[in-house]
Design a protein around this motif. Structure first.
Motif, PDB file in Angstrom:
ATOM      1  N   ARG A 113       0.837  -1.198   0.000  1.00  0.00           N
ATOM      2  CA  ARG A 113       0.000   0.000   0.000  1.00  0.00           C
ATOM      3  C   ARG A 113       0.877   1.255   0.000  1.00  0.00           C
ATOM      4  O   ARG A 113       1.890   1.296   0.691  1.00  0.00           O
ATOM      5  N   PRO A 114       0.505   2.285  -0.749  1.00  0.00           N
ATOM      6  CA  PRO A 114       1.314   3.519  -0.741  1.00  0.00           C
ATOM      7  C   PRO A 114       1.245   4.209   0.606  1.00  0.00           C
ATOM      8  O   PRO A 114       0.197   4.253   1.250  1.00  0.00           O
ATOM      9  N   ARG A 115       2.378   4.748   1.037  1.00  0.00           N
ATOM     10  CA  ARG A 115       2.460   5.437   2.316  1.00  0.00           C
ATOM     11  C   ARG A 115       3.103   6.805   2.126  1.00  0.00           C
ATOM     12  O   ARG A 115       3.929   6.992   1.225  1.00  0.00           O
ATOM     13  N   VAL A 116       2.727   7.727   2.981  1.00  0.00           N
ATOM     14  CA  VAL A 116       3.283   9.074   2.964  1.00  0.00           C
ATOM     15  C   VAL A 116       4.372   9.135   4.029  1.00  0.00           C
ATOM     16  O   VAL A 116       4.103   8.960   5.223  1.00  0.00           O
ATOM     17  N   LEU A 117       5.609   9.382   3.615  1.00  0.00           N
ATOM     18  CA  LEU A 117       6.744   9.424   4.529  1.00  0.00           C
ATOM     19  C   LEU A 117       7.179  10.839   4.865  1.00  0.00           C
ATOM     20  O   LEU A 117       8.005  11.039   5.749  1.00  0.00           O
ATOM     21  N   VAL A 118       6.638  11.834   4.176  1.00  0.00           N
ATOM     22  CA  VAL A 118       7.025  13.219   4.406  1.00  0.00           C
ATOM     23  C   VAL A 118       6.183  13.793   5.537  1.00  0.00           C
ATOM     24  O   VAL A 118       4.952  13.671   5.536  1.00  0.00           O
ATOM     25  N   GLU A 119       6.833  14.400   6.511  1.00  0.00           N
ATOM     26  CA  GLU A 119       6.147  15.029   7.630  1.00  0.00           C
ATOM     27  C   GLU A 119       6.086  16.536   7.420  1.00  0.00           C
ATOM     28  O   GLU A 119       7.002  17.133   6.845  1.00  0.00           O
ATOM     29  N   THR A 120       5.009  17.139   7.891  1.00  0.00           N
ATOM     30  CA  THR A 120       4.884  18.595   7.783  1.00  0.00           C
ATOM     31  C   THR A 120       5.824  19.295   8.747  1.00  0.00           C
ATOM     32  O   THR A 120       6.277  20.408   8.489  1.00  0.00           O
ATOM     33  N   GLY A 122       8.807  18.348  12.261  1.00  0.00           N
ATOM     34  CA  GLY A 122       9.544  17.284  12.927  1.00  0.00           C
ATOM     35  C   GLY A 122       8.867  16.740  14.168  1.00  0.00           C
ATOM     36  O   GLY A 122       9.343  15.760  14.747  1.00  0.00           O
ATOM     37  N   ASN A 123       7.751  17.350  14.580  1.00  0.00           N
ATOM     38  CA  ASN A 123       7.057  16.931  15.807  1.00  0.00           C
ATOM     39  C   ASN A 123       5.634  16.455  15.500  1.00  0.00           C
ATOM     40  O   ASN A 123       4.710  16.714  16.261  1.00  0.00           O
ATOM     41  N   ASP A 124       5.468  15.781  14.361  1.00  0.00           N
ATOM     42  CA  ASP A 124       4.136  15.297  14.014  1.00  0.00           C
ATOM     43  C   ASP A 124       3.629  14.244  15.001  1.00  0.00           C
ATOM     44  O   ASP A 124       2.423  14.086  15.193  1.00  0.00           O
ATOM     45  N   GLN A 135      -6.427   8.077  13.715  1.00  0.00           N
ATOM     46  CA  GLN A 135      -5.891   9.374  14.069  1.00  0.00           C
ATOM     47  C   GLN A 135      -6.312  10.409  13.031  1.00  0.00           C
ATOM     48  O   GLN A 135      -6.374  10.127  11.834  1.00  0.00           O
ATOM     49  N   LYS A 136      -6.615  11.589  13.489  1.00  0.00           N
ATOM     50  CA  LYS A 136      -7.037  12.666  12.604  1.00  0.00           C
ATOM     51  C   LYS A 136      -5.848  13.158  11.782  1.00  0.00           C
ATOM     52  O   LYS A 136      -4.788  13.462  12.314  1.00  0.00           O
ATOM     53  N   GLY A 137      -6.038  13.214  10.478  1.00  0.00           N
ATOM     54  CA  GLY A 137      -4.978  13.669   9.585  1.00  0.00           C
ATOM     55  C   GLY A 137      -3.926  12.631   9.287  1.00  0.00           C
ATOM     56  O   GLY A 137      -2.902  12.956   8.683  1.00  0.00           O
ATOM     57  N   ARG A 138      -4.149  11.399   9.660  1.00  0.00           N
ATOM     58  CA  ARG A 138      -3.178  10.337   9.401  1.00  0.00           C
ATOM     59  C   ARG A 138      -3.886   9.165   8.744  1.00  0.00           C
ATOM     60  O   ARG A 138      -4.941   8.730   9.204  1.00  0.00           O
TER      61      ARG A 138
END
Length: 259
Positions: A113-120, A122-124, A135-138
């Motif tokens: 499954r595709p996953r998003v590895l980029v964080e907005t 460093g404290n996500d 989780q909201k937004g995840r």
């Protein structure tokens, strides 16, 4: 061989002697710094520190009304290291590594499954509370199950790893089923309003597989014909003369008996 090389320790003395001998015009700027902070004089190389896997658990302690946080250390059998690996840095391991390995071993298709590895930022991770799996937004993925299982192990009294794994998987399956139902309902609503969808990935894959199978059948027929021709050339044409003579003799004998 067998002697210590002290060239690095005497670099300051070498620079001063070169200045006195006139080989260099000025003393390097690092000479005074080395005088204040000289290089290490230890010639024996120590082995790197062995890291232990520490686990946090919430246990009921006899004689205490409330459960207490207990830190457990997993002891590993000491094995003699090879000489080539004696001074290599020790691999740092976390408890999530073992949980992650077990989950993806049981669910290998989750890795596709595709996953998003980029964080907005460093404290996500500070915005996530793993009291619940969603989780909201995840986006829901295998890492959510691992973090949920770790939260259960660290915050629920007398929780075992298998029990936490079963709870996290049950919640994960329920949310995955909910996503599938929402996806099917959305597709049916879109089709009801006039939307048209192309063939699915499964249909495209089956079509490609059928084309490949038909191509292979033609190739197999051609190979079978070629092999048959090679066998016929090697064996030669069948000799039918002896069979004709036998049939003629049998016919003469039959006519003689009738006469």
């Amino acid at each position: 061989m067998g002697k210590y090389n002290l060239t690095a320790l005497r670099v300051r003395q070498t620079a001063i002697q070169q200045k006195l001998a006139g080989k260099i015009s000025s003393v390097p700027s690092w000479v005074h710094a080395i005088a204040d902070i000289p290089p290490a004089q230890v010639l024996v190389r120590n082995q790197p520190q062995q890291h232990e896997l520490v686990r946090q658990r919430l246990r009921t302690v006899p004689g205490s009304a409330e459960p207490q946080v207990v830190f457990e250390t997993q002891e590993k059998p000491k094995k003699p290291k090879k000489a080539s690996r004696m001074f290599q840095p020790v691999q740092i391991k976390y408890e999530e590594d073992q949980l992650r390995q077990e989950f993806f071993r049981d669910h290998p298709w989750e890795l596709a499954r595709p996953r998003v590895l980029v964080e907005t930022s460093g404290n996500d991770f500070t915005r996530h509370n793993w009291r619940q799996l969603q989780q909201k937004g995840r986006k829901l993925d295998g890492e959510s199950v691992i973090q949920r299982q770790l939260w259960l192990l660290n915050n629920v009294t007398d929780m075992t790893k298998s029990e936490a794994y079963d709870i996290a998987r049950r919640e994960f399956y329920r949310l995955r089923l909910q996503e599938d139902i929402e996806r099917r309902v959305a597709a049916e609503e879109a089709e009801a309003t006039g939307a048209t969808f192309g063939p699915t990935r499964l249909q495209v894959g089956m079509e490609l597989e059928n084309k490949e199978y038909e191509r292979w059948k033609e190739w197999a027929k051609l190979q079978a014909q070629l092999q048959g021709q090679r066998a016929a050339n090697f064996a030669g044409a069948p000799d039918t003369g002896a069979d004709d003579l036998l049939e003629a003799d049998e016919g003469e004998e039959n006519t003689a008996e009738v006469a």
